[in-house]
Design a protein around this motif. Sequence first.
Motif, PDB file in Angstrom:
ATOM      1  N   ARG A 109       0.783  -1.056  -0.242  1.00 16.71           N
ATOM      2  CA  ARG A 109      -0.148  -0.146   0.004  1.00 16.71           C
ATOM      3  C   ARG A 109       0.425   1.189  -0.402  1.00 16.71           C
ATOM      4  NH1 ARG A 109      -3.905  -1.591   4.979  1.00 16.71           N
ATOM      5  NH2 ARG A 109      -4.286   0.555   4.834  1.00 16.71           N
ATOM      6  N   ASN A 110       2.160   0.916   0.676  1.00 17.43           N
ATOM      7  CA  ASN A 110       3.188   2.248   1.215  1.00 17.43           C
ATOM      8  C   ASN A 110       4.058   1.912  -0.261  1.00 17.43           C
ATOM      9  OD1 ASN A 110       1.675   4.246   2.155  1.00 17.43           O
ATOM     10  ND2 ASN A 110       2.114   2.462   4.138  1.00 17.43           N
ATOM     11  N   VAL A 111       3.895   2.007  -1.695  1.00 23.67           N
ATOM     12  CA  VAL A 111       5.450   1.884  -2.383  1.00 23.67           C
ATOM     13  C   VAL A 111       6.247   3.266  -2.513  1.00 23.67           C
ATOM     14  CG1 VAL A 111       6.125   1.236  -4.105  1.00 23.67           C
ATOM     15  CG2 VAL A 111       3.631   0.598  -3.262  1.00 23.67           C
ATOM     16  N   ALA A 112       7.654   2.857  -2.380  1.00 27.28           N
ATOM     17  CA  ALA A 112       8.755   4.153  -2.435  1.00 27.28           C
ATOM     18  C   ALA A 112       9.437   3.481  -3.952  1.00 27.28           C
ATOM     19  CB  ALA A 112       9.637   4.577  -1.288  1.00 27.28           C
ATOM     20  N   TYR A 158      13.890  -0.140   7.355  1.00 26.99           N
ATOM     21  CA  TYR A 158      13.680  -0.751   8.710  1.00 26.99           C
ATOM     22  C   TYR A 158      13.015  -2.084   8.033  1.00 26.99           C
ATOM     23  CZ  TYR A 158      15.947   3.321  10.430  1.00 26.99           C
ATOM     24  OH  TYR A 158      16.539   3.898  10.930  1.00 26.99           O
ATOM     25  N   ALA A 159      12.835  -3.032   8.937  1.00 28.53           N
ATOM     26  CA  ALA A 159      11.933  -4.418   8.830  1.00 28.53           C
ATOM     27  C   ALA A 159      11.495  -5.023  10.148  1.00 28.53           C
ATOM     28  CB  ALA A 159      12.455  -5.473   8.217  1.00 28.53           C
ATOM     29  N   ARG A 177      10.244  -8.648   6.518  1.00 28.79           N
ATOM     30  CA  ARG A 177      10.218  -7.598   5.971  1.00 28.79           C
ATOM     31  C   ARG A 177       9.936  -5.646   5.289  1.00 28.79           C
ATOM     32  NH1 ARG A 177       4.858  -8.541   2.373  1.00 28.79           N
ATOM     33  NH2 ARG A 177       4.640  -5.399   1.130  1.00 28.79           N
ATOM     34  N   VAL A 178      10.591  -5.420   5.029  1.00 28.61           N
ATOM     35  CA  VAL A 178      10.552  -3.704   5.125  1.00 28.61           C
ATOM     36  C   VAL A 178       9.180  -3.054   5.337  1.00 28.61           C
ATOM     37  CG1 VAL A 178       9.952  -3.279   2.499  1.00 28.61           C
ATOM     38  CG2 VAL A 178      11.982  -2.003   3.898  1.00 28.61           C
ATOM     39  N   LYS A 179       9.234  -2.250   6.209  1.00 28.15           N
ATOM     40  CA  LYS A 179       7.754  -1.492   6.949  1.00 28.15           C
ATOM     41  C   LYS A 179       8.235   0.334   6.700  1.00 28.15           C
ATOM     42  CE  LYS A 179      10.222  -1.140  11.682  1.00 28.15           C
ATOM     43  NZ  LYS A 179       9.377  -1.969  13.109  1.00 28.15           N
ATOM     44  N   SER A 180       9.342   0.594   7.109  1.00 27.73           N
ATOM     45  CA  SER A 180       9.480   1.977   6.633  1.00 27.73           C
ATOM     46  C   SER A 180      11.426   2.103   6.209  1.00 27.73           C
ATOM     47  CB  SER A 180       9.556   2.746   8.110  1.00 27.73           C
ATOM     48  OG  SER A 180      10.246   2.441   9.323  1.00 27.73           O
ATOM     49  N   GLU A 182      16.948  13.936   8.905  1.00 30.74           N
ATOM     50  CA  GLU A 182      16.637  12.303   8.794  1.00 30.74           C
ATOM     51  C   GLU A 182      15.277  12.946   9.083  1.00 30.74           C
ATOM     52  OE1 GLU A 182      19.193  13.491  10.052  1.00 30.74           O
ATOM     53  OE2 GLU A 182      21.112  12.901   8.690  1.00 30.74           O
ATOM     54  N   TYR A 183      14.254  11.978   8.389  1.00 30.87           N
ATOM     55  CA  TYR A 183      13.035  11.649   9.147  1.00 30.87           C
ATOM     56  C   TYR A 183      12.469  10.282   8.630  1.00 30.87           C
ATOM     57  CZ  TYR A 183      10.953  13.368   5.316  1.00 30.87           C
ATOM     58  OH  TYR A 183      10.723  14.132   3.371  1.00 30.87           O
ATOM     59  N   GLU A 184      11.478   9.578   9.198  1.00 36.08           N
ATOM     60  CA  GLU A 184      10.660   8.287   8.902  1.00 36.08           C
ATOM     61  C   GLU A 184       9.357   8.391   8.368  1.00 36.08           C
ATOM     62  OE1 GLU A 184      11.933   5.773  11.883  1.00 36.08           O
ATOM     63  OE2 GLU A 184      10.687   4.121  10.961  1.00 36.08           O
ATOM     64  N   ILE A 185       9.522   7.870   6.790  1.00 37.08           N
ATOM     65  CA  ILE A 185       8.250   7.422   6.308  1.00 37.08           C
ATOM     66  C   ILE A 185       8.017   5.681   6.080  1.00 37.08           C
ATOM     67  CG2 ILE A 185       8.442   9.663   5.480  1.00 37.08           C
ATOM     68  CD1 ILE A 185       9.308   7.979   2.394  1.00 37.08           C
ATOM     69  N   GLU A 186       6.626   5.844   6.269  1.00 37.64           N
ATOM     70  CA  GLU A 186       6.215   4.459   6.549  1.00 37.64           C
ATOM     71  C   GLU A 186       6.491   4.149   4.525  1.00 37.64           C
ATOM     72  OE1 GLU A 186       2.720   2.790   7.181  1.00 37.64           O
ATOM     73  OE2 GLU A 186       2.224   4.262   9.037  1.00 37.64           O
ATOM     74  N   ALA A 187       7.043   2.227   4.752  1.00 37.68           N
ATOM     75  CA  ALA A 187       7.563   2.158   3.085  1.00 37.68           C
ATOM     76  C   ALA A 187       7.006   0.305   3.007  1.00 37.68           C
ATOM     77  CB  ALA A 187       8.516   2.273   2.428  1.00 37.68           C
ATOM     78  N   ASP A 188       6.332  -0.326   2.561  1.00 40.05           N
ATOM     79  CA  ASP A 188       5.973  -1.439   2.675  1.00 40.05           C
ATOM     80  C   ASP A 188       6.666  -2.503   1.346  1.00 40.05           C
ATOM     81  OD1 ASP A 188       3.500  -1.170   1.007  1.00 40.05           O
ATOM     82  OD2 ASP A 188       2.226  -1.787   2.767  1.00 40.05           O
TER      83      ASP A 188
END
Lengths: 514, 277
Positions: free
Chosen positions: A309-312, A373-374, A379-382, A408-414
């Motif tokens: 759902r969150n594709v980077a 991060y997984a 599985r990658v999550k962010s 730096e900041y974190e974003i969601e990515a599955d």
Amino acid sequence: MESLLEYLKKERDQDWRVEIRSQMKNKDRTALERLAMPEGNPDERKKDYSEVNRGLTEEMAVHEAKRCIDCPNPTCISGCPVGINIPKFIKYIEAGEFLESAKVLKETNALPAVCGRVCPQEVQCEANCFYTQKLNKPAVSIGNLERFAADYERNSGKISVPEIGSYNGIKVASVGSGPAGLAFAGDMAKMGYDVTVFEALHEIGGVLKYGIPEFRLPNEIVDVEIENLKKMGVKFRTNFIVGKTTSFDNLRKEGFAAFMVCSGAGLPNFMNIPGENYIGIYSANEYLTRINLMKAARPDFDTPVISGRNVAVIGGGNTAMDSVRTAKRLGAENARIIYRRSIEEMPARNEEIKHAQEEGIEFLNLANPLEYYADEKGRVKSMKVQKMELGEPDESGRRRPIPIEGSEYEIEADTVVVSVGVSPNPLIPRHLEGLDVSSWGTIKINQENMQSSIEDLFAGGDIVRGGATVILAMGDGRKAAAGMDQYIKERVRNILMLIKEFNTIGDILEFAKK
Amino acid sequence: MNKIVDKEYFSEAVVKLVIEAPEIARNRKAGHFVIVRVGIKGERIPLTIAESDVEKGTITLIAQKVGVSSIKLANLEVGDYITDVVGPLGQPTHIKKVGTILAAGGGVGVAPMLPIVEAFKNAGNKVITVLAARTKELIILEEQMRQHSNEVVIMTDDGSYGKKGLVTHGMEEIIKREKIDLAVTIGPAIMMKFAALLTKKYKIKTLASLNTIMVDGTGMCGACRVSVGGKTKFVCVDGPEFDAHEIDYDEMLLRLNSYKQEEQVAYEGFVKRYTKP
């Protein structure tokens, strides 16, 4: 060069061209507006794989063709890597002779329906159009017209097969069936050679099949062009890796006189940052191959793909745009581009960027991934992203991205698709003795004729360029065909000269023994 | 399209297929693998080459039924065709005379090990082979291995055949009594991980041959990437063999399970379709 100009002038002076030109004053022609390519509705098209560009209608094509003033010195042609006689094919469209127009395209271009879709005309022919150069107006839409003529011919069911020169029976091979190989094969077949195209994958077409998505280039368009090459006598062998399945030497023994190596840009680049091998992180090559070639998104096919759902998508080229728009079509709620410079520096075509924006793709520019991060299953999550700013221009002329410390900041990515370029396919450069290879693994060639350090081996496309466009690869294919033809003819001449020096067959056999 | 000319069941789950592939048979070397696809909707899966017959123009593949693709392949009969077979792929094993070789194979990993054992033996090495499996019926290619090894030790988890114990038990026994110059291990990732830990303890240079997920198999996609010595390597073009002590097995194990969920769904659907009355 002079002969080309003479040829163009002779063509331009033909009665029908003169007649067409006289039908309208240049002032009236240049007053016509450039017509936009009809496109599918973004909200609809992002749900399926239907082609985004729908093609010009006949009326639109004729209107657009009228804008071309048929310059005495057609500068547009200098921008075409395969040297299409552009005014001639456009004037045939104006005359309503659409099939004739398609024939002109095929004189120099084995894949006009493909080029009409994926060529960056805005930096090639259209950048060199009189309108762009002198009038400061939008160029004649040469690309859209090329597509129109090729599509018209295909839909008419009256596809012309180019004239084949007298068959000479000399066997030549293309190693790879992408755009360079197909262009090469078309030209060699026209010159009468016995051409075999070897392909490592199970489908013919190379990047046209595994890389470019259907919404930009439907596979059936590529297949029609391949069928046409088959009609010209070109043979294809899939599941065959020259250098592995059999050696170049064995093929030489089987009678192949020369080879065109166009094995493409294999090896995807990664950024080598922590967590890049987590599940759900793909190279663009893998993501697109799974979906385009292996049809992973279709439930009746066996190949799986993870598309969340969150594709980077990391990168700003055409492949990145293809990937992110594909992700949207696979149901991503957030499909975003992460690019380290600003939108102005993006290497992707403006049209692709515009289409992506229309389809709701988010652009996170001036940002660079630092780490992934997984979850507990790997599985990658962010991801951690760092903000960038632009500094002075670098060697590429684009402003250099500079990291902003502490941003730096974190974003969601599955799901993450890494689209930061490719390196040449290593299979041939690594294993062929005597082949001159650059430090990045590209095959070194003589620019004049595409000949490598091994005399019967020519090369072109991404294996030489490292990562370029379909049309540049096709240009290489044509150049290599011309170079190889000359090389073979010279060898044949030398052999004939040698034979002349013998008096009897016995002398020849005696010589051959040595 | 490659025709199946012979088929043999090693066990209910493991099948040997001999297929026509004259060019691959001629040009393959120990360590090479092929990519096969069954049906036009099938996926591309890597399989190692166990044997080849240049005269007959055939290669031998060994498949274990683990998911939809391997079941589809294993269900093919003599006379059927495999839609696509391409190869030989990967770097061949670097074969030379080094002295005494310890070859440890588990499960169907024994299949790709056979040509490697054969080649090392032919190069003048002393080869001691350990074959390991869960139970007797999963021990494969024993006879061929005996032909090409100086000694074969069989290990089963349940003690139903050979000695009871893991592959590492068999290896350690040999290491304690012989000077081993090179070890080769092929099998499930977890087995190779422990085999590598063992040989590392004894400072024995060790090669492991990896079988990861692949799509094209020619260096194009990167699905097969593994970390070796902290660097990302592609099994298809850099491998399949690597220094067993440098491989990040835990990462590899995770990546092997990338599609576990998808595979389970596909498998259930497949079984349902095939068990309909």
